[in-house]
Enzyme design. Structure first.
Site, short mmCIF file in Angstrom:
data_model
loop_
_atom_site.label_atom_id
_atom_site.label_comp_id
_atom_site.label_asym_id
_atom_site.label_seq_id
_atom_site.Cartn_x
_atom_site.Cartn_y
_atom_site.Cartn_z
N SER A 172 0.99 -1.57 0.33
CA SER A 172 -0.21 -0.32 -0.48
C SER A 172 0.83 1.24 0.00
O SER A 172 0.18 2.25 -0.09
CB SER A 172 -0.87 -0.17 1.55
N LYS A 210 1.46 3.82 7.31
CA LYS A 210 0.22 5.26 6.36
C LYS A 210 0.80 6.59 6.55
O LYS A 210 1.49 6.75 7.42
CB LYS A 210 -0.88 4.83 7.01
#
Length: 251
Positions: A172, A210
């Site tokens: 990701s 993230k």
């Protein structure tokens, strides 16, 4: 640089030879590393032999000889116990003569030695930081694990403060240059600026890597891959555990 399993196997062999004078059997190595088959042990031994850490002796049973240990291994510091070793220590299966020393060794290994974490700026000597397990660059996975090994780094790569390493799983964050299998260097911190890449603990149970975005009273954890959606949480559900400061990649 050795992988976690290579390091664990090397140190298991080293400890067994030092204590008994005889290398462990393949079955013992398989059980100690919690592997399903001996073929995995054969691959690990081949990799260690190719890297010059061990030597196989022909026409001898249990014919393994330790040639050298990792350069970053500090005197008196032991590797984290394997899962089976830790279970044996927990259930008191080690002998009385070794119990005290063994128990102290496991207790010491579950902590992160402060000498491995802190640095003063301006030094170029090699330092070692703890590898604390895997971190998801994708859907959050289980929270950070205990120390699994050590990562040697040039001193100039990190600044002051406490640091630790994590192995990335998932894709990701590929558009931020972070790939599956990379080892990331994290500066321990409970705060971060919006836009920084962080290790975030969600609901005290799931850790993820993230980019942090603050949106009013909420926190957005943003992926760097359009295939993943941005996740929005209340500020009380997210705890920052560190900021990304470096990356190590093996080719």
């Amino acid at each position: 640089m050795l992988t976690k399993k290579q390091y664990e196997l090397l140190m298991f062999i080293h400890e067994r030879v030092r204590e008994s004078g005889v290398p462990p059997s393949f079955d013992e190595m398989k059980d100690a590393l919690d592997l399903r088959s001996k073929s995995g042990i054969h691959r690990l031994i081949t990799a260690l032999e190719e890297r010059g850490y061990i030597k196989r002796l022909e026409k001898r049973a249990r014919a393994l000889e330790i040639i050298r240990l990792p350069d970053n291994m500090a005197e008196g510091v032991r590797p984290a116990a394997t899962r089976n070793q830790a279970q044996r220590m927990t259930h008191g299966e080690s002998g009385t003569a070794r119990g005290g020393r063994g128990a102290s060794r496991v207790a010491a290994d579950t902590r992160v030695p402060s000498a491995y974490l802190r640095r003063t700026s301006g030094s170029d000597e090699q330092v070692t930081i703890p590898l604390l397990g895997r971190i998801a660059a994708g859907t959050p996975i289980e929270a950070l694990q205990n120390r699994q090994g050590d990562v040697p780094l040039p001193g100039g790569l990190i600044g002051t403060g406490e640091h630790y390493a994590l192995e990335v799983t998932g894709d990701s964050m590929i558009n931020a240059g972070i790939l599956d299998g990379d080892t990331i260097i994290i500066q321990r911190s409970d705060t971060a600026q919006t836009g920084e890449i962080v290790v975030a603990l969600v609901d005290e149970s799931e850790a993820t890597l993230k980019r942090l975005r603050r949106r009013g009273d909420s926190i957005a954890l943003e992926a760097a891959n359009p295939a993943y959606e941005t996740r929005l949480y209340g500020a009380d559900r997210v705890r920052i555990q560190g900021r990304l400061v470096g990356l190590v990649r093996r080719y």
